[in-house]
Design an enzyme around this catalytic site. Structure first.
Site, mmCIF file in Angstrom:
data_model
loop_
_atom_site.group_PDB
_atom_site.id
_atom_site.type_symbol
_atom_site.label_atom_id
_atom_site.label_comp_id
_atom_site.label_asym_id
_atom_site.label_seq_id
_atom_site.Cartn_x
_atom_site.Cartn_y
_atom_site.Cartn_z
ATOM 1 N N THR A 68 -21.879 -12.617 26.780
ATOM 2 C CA THR A 68 -23.031 -13.466 26.417
ATOM 3 C C THR A 68 -22.664 -14.944 26.532
ATOM 4 O O THR A 68 -23.236 -15.798 25.871
ATOM 5 C CB THR A 68 -23.526 -13.169 24.981
ATOM 6 O OG1 THR A 68 -22.417 -13.360 24.088
ATOM 7 C CG2 THR A 68 -24.072 -11.770 24.846
ATOM 8 N N GLY A 111 -22.716 -18.553 27.408
ATOM 9 C CA GLY A 111 -23.770 -19.472 27.835
ATOM 10 C C GLY A 111 -25.128 -19.253 27.188
ATOM 11 O O GLY A 111 -26.113 -19.885 27.585
ATOM 12 N N THR A 112 -25.195 -18.386 26.159
ATOM 13 C CA THR A 112 -26.503 -18.165 25.510
ATOM 14 C C THR A 112 -27.058 -19.469 24.922
ATOM 15 O O THR A 112 -28.253 -19.743 25.025
ATOM 16 C CB THR A 112 -26.413 -17.139 24.353
ATOM 17 O OG1 THR A 112 -25.231 -17.387 23.608
ATOM 18 C CG2 THR A 112 -26.438 -15.719 24.851
ATOM 19 N N GLY A 113 -26.173 -20.267 24.310
ATOM 20 C CA GLY A 113 -26.612 -21.516 23.676
ATOM 21 C C GLY A 113 -27.217 -22.479 24.692
ATOM 22 O O GLY A 113 -28.307 -23.029 24.477
ATOM 23 N N CYS A 114 -26.516 -22.674 25.812
ATOM 24 C CA CYS A 114 -27.002 -23.599 26.865
ATOM 25 C C CYS A 114 -28.319 -23.086 27.444
ATOM 26 O O CYS A 114 -29.265 -23.851 27.670
ATOM 27 C CB CYS A 114 -25.973 -23.702 27.990
ATOM 28 S SG CYS A 114 -24.354 -24.210 27.441
ATOM 29 N N LYS A 134 -29.287 -21.389 15.092
ATOM 30 C CA LYS A 134 -29.134 -20.111 15.803
ATOM 31 C C LYS A 134 -28.188 -19.177 15.053
ATOM 32 O O LYS A 134 -27.097 -19.578 14.668
ATOM 33 C CB LYS A 134 -28.558 -20.365 17.205
ATOM 34 C CG LYS A 134 -29.396 -21.297 18.057
ATOM 35 C CD LYS A 134 -28.699 -21.646 19.360
ATOM 36 C CE LYS A 134 -27.464 -22.483 19.159
ATOM 37 N NZ LYS A 134 -26.894 -23.000 20.435
HETATM 38 N N1 LIG Z 1 -25.723 -10.258 21.313
HETATM 39 C C1 LIG Z 1 -26.874 -10.908 21.099
HETATM 40 N N2 LIG Z 1 -28.035 -10.232 21.068
HETATM 41 C C2 LIG Z 1 -29.200 -10.874 20.878
HETATM 42 N N3 LIG Z 1 -29.293 -12.217 20.718
HETATM 43 C C3 LIG Z 1 -28.172 -12.943 20.736
HETATM 44 C C4 LIG Z 1 -26.900 -12.336 20.912
HETATM 45 N N4 LIG Z 1 -25.945 -13.313 20.895
HETATM 46 C C5 LIG Z 1 -26.600 -14.464 20.722
HETATM 47 N N5 LIG Z 1 -27.938 -14.268 20.617
HETATM 48 C C6 LIG Z 1 -28.969 -15.290 20.482
HETATM 49 O O1 LIG Z 1 -28.640 -16.286 21.437
HETATM 50 C C7 LIG Z 1 -28.927 -17.585 20.928
HETATM 51 C C8 LIG Z 1 -27.660 -18.398 20.938
HETATM 52 O O2 LIG Z 1 -26.912 -17.958 19.856
HETATM 53 P P1 LIG Z 1 -25.458 -18.357 19.460
HETATM 54 O O3 LIG Z 1 -25.494 -18.553 17.993
HETATM 55 O O4 LIG Z 1 -24.526 -17.332 20.006
HETATM 56 O O5 LIG Z 1 -25.272 -19.735 20.248
HETATM 57 P P2 LIG Z 1 -24.029 -20.424 20.850
HETATM 58 O O6 LIG Z 1 -22.820 -20.041 20.074
HETATM 59 O O7 LIG Z 1 -24.377 -21.850 20.905
HETATM 60 O O8 LIG Z 1 -23.873 -19.857 22.316
HETATM 61 P P3 LIG Z 1 -22.721 -20.246 23.412
HETATM 62 O O9 LIG Z 1 -21.674 -21.062 22.747
HETATM 63 O O10 LIG Z 1 -22.243 -18.940 23.941
HETATM 64 O O11 LIG Z 1 -23.431 -20.982 24.486
HETATM 65 C C9 LIG Z 1 -29.551 -17.356 19.562
HETATM 66 O O12 LIG Z 1 -30.952 -17.322 19.696
HETATM 67 C C10 LIG Z 1 -29.023 -15.998 19.140
HETATM 68 O O13 LIG Z 1 -29.913 -15.381 18.244
HETATM 69 C C1 LIG Z 2 -19.650 -26.808 30.027
HETATM 70 C C2 LIG Z 2 -19.875 -25.965 28.827
HETATM 71 N N1 LIG Z 2 -20.823 -26.337 27.928
HETATM 72 C C3 LIG Z 2 -21.051 -25.582 26.837
HETATM 73 C C4 LIG Z 2 -20.327 -24.436 26.604
HETATM 74 C C5 LIG Z 2 -20.584 -23.610 25.354
HETATM 75 O O1 LIG Z 2 -21.095 -22.386 25.659
HETATM 76 C C6 LIG Z 2 -19.351 -24.071 27.570
HETATM 77 N N2 LIG Z 2 -18.598 -22.959 27.430
HETATM 78 N N3 LIG Z 2 -19.154 -24.857 28.660
#
Ligand SMILES: Nc1ncnc2c1ncn2[C@@H]1O[C@H](COP(=O)(O)OP(=O)(O)OP(=O)(O)O)[C@@H](O)[C@H]1O
Ligand SMILES: Cc1ncc(CO)c(N)n1
Length: 256
Positions: free
Chosen positions: A206, A208-211, A173
Site C-alpha cells: 500500500t 503511496g496511499t497518503g500521496c 487518516k
Molecule cells: N490496508 C488498507 N485498507 C484500506 N484502507 C487503507 C489501508 N491502508 C491505508 N488505508 C487508507 O489510506 C489512506 C492513507 O492512510 P495512511 O494512514 O496509511 O496514510 P499514510 O501513512 O500517509 O500513507 P503513505 O505514507 O503510505 O503514503 C487513509 O484513508 C486510510 O484509511
Molecule cells: C517522495 C515520497 N513522498 C512521500 C512518501 C510517503 O509515502 C514517500 N515514500 N516518498
C-alpha cells in the site's frame, strides 16, 4: 481543463510522491504539473536515499508555472528541508495558492525521515496556517500535537487541536490504526466531524496511499465546491486503488 501543481519528492519506484500524484491527476482528467523538492531513491521495500533540491530551484519551478500556465489547485507532499518549507510559504503568498491540499509528510513507512526535525516547527508555523486541507496520518498527527492516539476519541481530540493550528479542514487518516478490520478517517471543519469508515484491505503493498489520497482530494476540490463530497469521492477512488493493487503497488487506473 483544470490545472494542478504538485510540490513533492520524486519516488523513482512510481508508487508515491510526484509520480503517484501525476497518475492520480491523469485518472481524474486534471492537467498535472510538478515542482520537485527532493530526489529520492526507493523501491517497494522502502526509502533508501533522499537528496533535497535547492530551495531557490524549488521556488523557480513554482514561479515558472504560476506566471505562465496558472495553478488552479496545489498539492504538497514531502518537503525535506526547512529551506523548502520557508520558500513554499513565500510562494503560497506570492502566487495566492490558497486552494491547496497539504499532506503533512514527515516519515516514510520504513521510518526514513522525509522532513528534517528542525523543519517541523517551521512547517507548523508557516505552512499549516496557509493550508486549506491537511491530511496527517496517525504518527504525523501525534508528532504535530504531541498527543498519543489510540482510538476514535483520541483522533477527534487531535483533529480539534490541529484545526486550531490554522488549516480549514483536517483529514486525519486512520490507516495506521485499523480497528476490527476497519479503517477510519476523521474529517473536521471546526464545527462538525465526518467519519469515513472502510474495510481494511489485506493488500501486499500500500506504498503511496497518503500521496494518492491527497492528490485525489486536490483533483476533486477543484472540480466542485462541496468539500466533504470531494473528500468522499477521493476516498472511494483510494479504496478502489488499494483493492485492485498488485504486488508492485496501488492501481491508480482501476476506474478506467
Ligand atoms: N490496508 C488498507 N485498507 C484500506 N484502507 C487503507 C489501508 N491502508 C491505508 N488505508 C487508507 O489510506 C489512506 C492513507 O492512510 P495512511 O494512514 O496509511 O496514510 P499514510 O501513512 O500517509 O500513507 P503513505 O505514507 O503510505 O503514503 C487513509 O484513508 C486510510 O484509511
Ligand atoms: C517522495 C515520497 N513522498 C512521500 C512518501 C510517503 O509515502 C514517500 N515514500 N516518498
Amino acid at each position: 481543463m483544470k490545472k494542478a501543481l504538485t510540490v513533492a519528492g520524486s519516488d523513482n519506484s512510481g508508487g508515491a510522491g510526484i509520480q503517484a500524484d501525476l497518475k492520480v491527476f491523469s485518472a481524474f482528467g486534471i492537467y498535472g504539473m510538478t515542482a520537485i523538492t527532493s530526489i529520492t531513491v526507493q523501491n517497494t521495500k522502502g526509502v533508501i536515499e533522499t537528496i533535497p533540491v535547492n530551495s531557490q530551484t524549488l521556488y523557480n519551478q513554482i514561479k515558472s508555472i504560476a506566471e505562465d500556465i496558472g495553478i488552479d489547485v496545489l498539492k504538497v507532499g514531502m518537503l525535506q528541508t526547512a529551506e523548502n518549507v520557508e520558500i513554499l510559504s513565500e510562494a503560497i503568498d506570492k502566487f495566492n495558492l490558497n486552494l491547496n491540499v497539504i499532506d503533512t509528510v514527515i516519515k516514510s513507512k520504513n521510518n526514513k525521515s522525509l522532513l528534517n526535525d528542525e523543519a517541523i516547527d517551521l512547517f507548523i508555523k508557516k505552512i499549516i496556517p496557509k493550508s486549506f486541507i491537511i491530511t496527517p496520518n496517525i504518527p504525523e498527527a501525534e508528532r504535530l500535537t504531541g498527543n498519543i492516539i489510540k482510538d476514535i476519541e483520541d483522533m477527534k481530540k487531535s483533529a480539534k487541536e490541529l484545526y486550531k493550528m490554522g488549516a480549514k479542514y483536517i483529514v486525519l487518516k486512520g490507516g495506521h490504526l485499523p480497528m476490527e478490520n476497519k479503517v477510519f478517517d476523521i474529517i473536521y471543519d471546526g464545527k462538525d466531524f465526518v467519519i469515513l469508515e472502510y474495510p481494511f484491505v489485506k493488500a501486499k503493498n500500500t506504498h503511496g496511499t497518503g500521496c494518492t489520497y491527497a492528490s485525489a482530494i486536490a483533483s476533486n476540490i477543484v472540480k466542485q465546491k462541496d468539500i466533504i463530497k470531494a473528500i468522499r469521492i477521493a476516498r472511494i477512488y483510494l479504496q478502489g486503488a488499494i483493492e485492485n493493487s498488485t504486488d508492485i503497488g496501488l492501481n491508480h487506473f482501476w476506474m478506467h
